[in-house]
Design an enzyme around this catalytic site. Structure first.
Site, PDB file in Angstrom:
ATOM      1  N   SER A 159     -31.815  -4.526 -58.146  1.00  9.25           N
ATOM      2  CA  SER A 159     -30.720  -5.316 -57.573  1.00  9.25           C
ATOM      3  C   SER A 159     -29.433  -4.551 -57.810  1.00  9.25           C
ATOM      4  O   SER A 159     -29.353  -3.715 -58.725  1.00  9.25           O
ATOM      5  CB  SER A 159     -30.656  -6.662 -58.303  1.00  9.25           C
ATOM      6  OG  SER A 159     -29.432  -7.321 -58.048  1.00  9.25           O
TER       7      SER A 159
ATOM      8  N   TYR B 192     -30.427 -12.359 -65.772  1.00 19.68           N
ATOM      9  CA  TYR B 192     -30.803 -11.583 -64.587  1.00 19.68           C
ATOM     10  C   TYR B 192     -30.237 -10.159 -64.673  1.00 19.68           C
ATOM     11  O   TYR B 192     -30.938  -9.171 -64.406  1.00 19.68           O
ATOM     12  CB  TYR B 192     -30.279 -12.305 -63.344  1.00 19.68           C
ATOM     13  CG  TYR B 192     -30.730 -11.747 -62.019  1.00 19.68           C
ATOM     14  CD1 TYR B 192     -31.919 -12.170 -61.433  1.00 19.68           C
ATOM     15  CD2 TYR B 192     -29.958 -10.828 -61.321  1.00 19.68           C
ATOM     16  CE1 TYR B 192     -32.327 -11.689 -60.191  1.00 19.68           C
ATOM     17  CE2 TYR B 192     -30.356 -10.340 -60.083  1.00 19.68           C
ATOM     18  CZ  TYR B 192     -31.547 -10.774 -59.521  1.00 19.68           C
ATOM     19  OH  TYR B 192     -31.944 -10.293 -58.298  1.00 19.68           O
TER      20      TYR B 192
HETATM   21  P1  NAD Z   1     -37.895 -15.314 -53.122  1.00 23.55           P
HETATM   22  O1  NAD Z   1     -37.589 -16.489 -54.000  1.00 23.55           O
HETATM   23  O2  NAD Z   1     -37.838 -15.459 -51.642  1.00 23.55           O
HETATM   24  O3  NAD Z   1     -39.295 -14.699 -53.499  1.00 23.55           O
HETATM   25  C1  NAD Z   1     -39.694 -14.579 -54.848  1.00 23.55           C
HETATM   26  C2  NAD Z   1     -41.178 -14.339 -54.890  1.00 23.55           C
HETATM   27  O4  NAD Z   1     -41.563 -14.239 -56.265  1.00 23.55           O
HETATM   28  C3  NAD Z   1     -41.997 -15.491 -54.287  1.00 23.55           C
HETATM   29  O5  NAD Z   1     -43.150 -14.971 -53.665  1.00 23.55           O
HETATM   30  C4  NAD Z   1     -42.390 -16.304 -55.523  1.00 23.55           C
HETATM   31  O6  NAD Z   1     -43.574 -17.077 -55.348  1.00 23.55           O
HETATM   32  C5  NAD Z   1     -42.608 -15.182 -56.514  1.00 23.55           C
HETATM   33  N1  NAD Z   1     -42.553 -15.608 -57.904  1.00 23.55           N
HETATM   34  C6  NAD Z   1     -41.575 -16.291 -58.543  1.00 23.55           C
HETATM   35  N2  NAD Z   1     -41.936 -16.513 -59.812  1.00 23.55           N
HETATM   36  C7  NAD Z   1     -43.163 -15.937 -59.973  1.00 23.55           C
HETATM   37  C8  NAD Z   1     -44.057 -15.835 -61.062  1.00 23.55           C
HETATM   38  N3  NAD Z   1     -43.783 -16.373 -62.263  1.00 23.55           N
HETATM   39  N4  NAD Z   1     -45.228 -15.201 -60.858  1.00 23.55           N
HETATM   40  C9  NAD Z   1     -45.546 -14.683 -59.647  1.00 23.55           C
HETATM   41  N5  NAD Z   1     -44.734 -14.757 -58.586  1.00 23.55           N
HETATM   42  C10 NAD Z   1     -43.562 -15.374 -58.758  1.00 23.55           C
HETATM   43  O7  NAD Z   1     -36.879 -14.191 -53.624  1.00 23.55           O
HETATM   44  P2  NAD Z   1     -36.390 -12.790 -53.008  1.00 23.55           P
HETATM   45  O8  NAD Z   1     -34.925 -12.932 -52.731  1.00 23.55           O
HETATM   46  O9  NAD Z   1     -37.301 -12.304 -51.952  1.00 23.55           O
HETATM   47  O10 NAD Z   1     -36.503 -11.896 -54.327  1.00 23.55           O
HETATM   48  C11 NAD Z   1     -37.491 -10.901 -54.498  1.00 23.55           C
HETATM   49  C12 NAD Z   1     -36.963  -9.872 -55.473  1.00 23.55           C
HETATM   50  O11 NAD Z   1     -35.776  -9.300 -54.941  1.00 23.55           O
HETATM   51  C13 NAD Z   1     -36.583 -10.440 -56.844  1.00 23.55           C
HETATM   52  O12 NAD Z   1     -36.970  -9.534 -57.859  1.00 23.55           O
HETATM   53  C14 NAD Z   1     -35.077 -10.522 -56.765  1.00 23.55           C
HETATM   54  O13 NAD Z   1     -34.483 -10.460 -58.034  1.00 23.55           O
HETATM   55  C15 NAD Z   1     -34.775  -9.312 -55.919  1.00 23.55           C
HETATM   56  N6  NAD Z   1     -33.472  -9.319 -55.279  1.00 23.55           N
HETATM   57  C16 NAD Z   1     -33.142 -10.285 -54.387  1.00 23.55           C
HETATM   58  C17 NAD Z   1     -31.897 -10.250 -53.813  1.00 23.55           C
HETATM   59  C18 NAD Z   1     -31.446 -11.303 -52.831  1.00 23.55           C
HETATM   60  O14 NAD Z   1     -30.262 -11.323 -52.516  1.00 23.55           O
HETATM   61  N7  NAD Z   1     -32.329 -12.119 -52.310  1.00 23.55           N
HETATM   62  C19 NAD Z   1     -30.997  -9.235 -54.125  1.00 23.55           C
HETATM   63  C20 NAD Z   1     -31.384  -8.259 -55.028  1.00 23.55           C
HETATM   64  C21 NAD Z   1     -32.622  -8.315 -55.607  1.00 23.55           C
END
Ligand code: NAD
Length: 261
Positions: free
Chosen positions: A143, A156
């Site tokens: 991130s 985080y």
């Molecule tokens: P999201 O909530 O859409 O997806 C998260 C996924 O992780 C889902 O499939 C959920 O079921 C799974 N998950 C959550 N807890 C879990 C657990 N204990 N065991 C197994 N699976 C689990 O979120 P996203 O935005 O797609 O985020 C995905 C990654 O991207 C994360 O690591 C997040 O920190 C990172 N990220 C997101 C953003 C953003 O702006 N959305 C920015 C930077 C980084």
């Protein structure tokens, strides 16, 4: 990104947290390039079935990424049912927003376990097969918060900074084995994770929904646009290509210029 047609035929990919958002987009992209895919993540039966279908009839394992025993079971199943793991995408992650003095200790532990330690457990179990094959790709969804901080996101930010350091260390260890290890570091991507933190940010900062979107989220990004899941997925796909074989230990920012400021 690459002029050459890209195929991942014959490659086996495991993507954690891939029932939604960025992980699902990466799973679709890798499957679309010909990889056999296993997805991990939570959801009801319909959501998981839809994700599996979107990712080319992917296998699914529901391991909880906060539980090392369940991660070990998932890795054993992936190696048995896919025949190995050539591409590992550590993507599962959660967020929680609160001032540090009010931050629930259980939330701290969960964020460190899911966003950081799970990548250690999957990686330690995937690396032997990658070394034996002389080829591998480990891609960690970090991130912008692996490089800079925001208030109220202490767990985080700590976990993502840790993930960036872990990435570099493992990259050095496996560099002579044809295995690359990198982070992709998006800014704000419009996914359920971002939508869910809006109410807490409204409460923590005393702002309206529109103010959170415009003055907190998009304010961080000079382009004033959200990153798309498909842009992140295409970057992951590129990292799997031969053109990217000398990219290792890198932290690739996709944040509309956020961390350039
Ligand atoms: P999201 O909530 O859409 O997806 C998260 C996924 O992780 C889902 O499939 C959920 O079921 C799974 N998950 C959550 N807890 C879990 C657990 N204990 N065991 C197994 N699976 C689990 O979120 P996203 O935005 O797609 O985020 C995905 C990654 O991207 C994360 O690591 C997040 O920190 C990172 N990220 C997101 C953003 C953003 O702006 N959305 C920015 C930077 C980084």
């Amino acid at each position: 990104m690459t002029a050459d047609p890209m195929t991942l035929a014959g490659k086996r990919a495991l993507i954690t947290g891939a029932t939604s958002g960025i992980g699902l987009a990466i799973a679709k992209a890798l499957a679309g390039a010909g990889a056999r895919v296993m997805i991990n993540g939570f959801g009801d039966a319909d959501q998981i079935a839809a994700a599996r279908a979107e990712a080319g009839g992917a296998l699914h394992h529901g391991a909880d990424m906060s539980r090392p025993d369940e991660i070990e079971a998932m890795m054993a199943t992936a190696i048995a049912e896919l025949g190995g793991v050539d591409i590992l995408v550590n993507n599962a992650g959660i967020q929680f927003v609160a001032p540090v003095e009010e931050f629930p200790a259980a939330k701290w532990d969960a964020i460190l376990a899911i966003n950081l330690s799970s990548a250690f457990h999957t990686t330690r179990l995937a690396v032997p097969g990658m070394k034996a094959a002389g080829w591998g790709r480990i891609i960690n969804t970090a991130s912008a918060h692996s490089l800079v901080a925001s208030p109220f996101k202490s767990a985080y930010v700590a976990a993502k900074h840790g993930l960036a350091g872990f990435t570099k260390s493992v990259a050095l260890e496996v560099a002579t084995h044809g295995v690359t290890v990198n982070c992709i570091s998006p800014g704000y991507v419009w996914t359920p994770l971002v939508e869910r933190q809006i109410p807490d940010t409204m409460a923590a900062r005393g702002l309206s929904r529109e103010q959170v979107i415009e003055d907190v989220l998009l304010k961080a990004q000079p382009t004033r646009q959200f990153v798309t899941v498909s842009q992140v997925a295409q970057t992951a796909l590129f990292l799997c290509s031969d053109a990217a074989s000398q990219i290792t230990g890198a932290n690739i920012s996709m944040d509309g210029g956020w961390t350039a400021a």
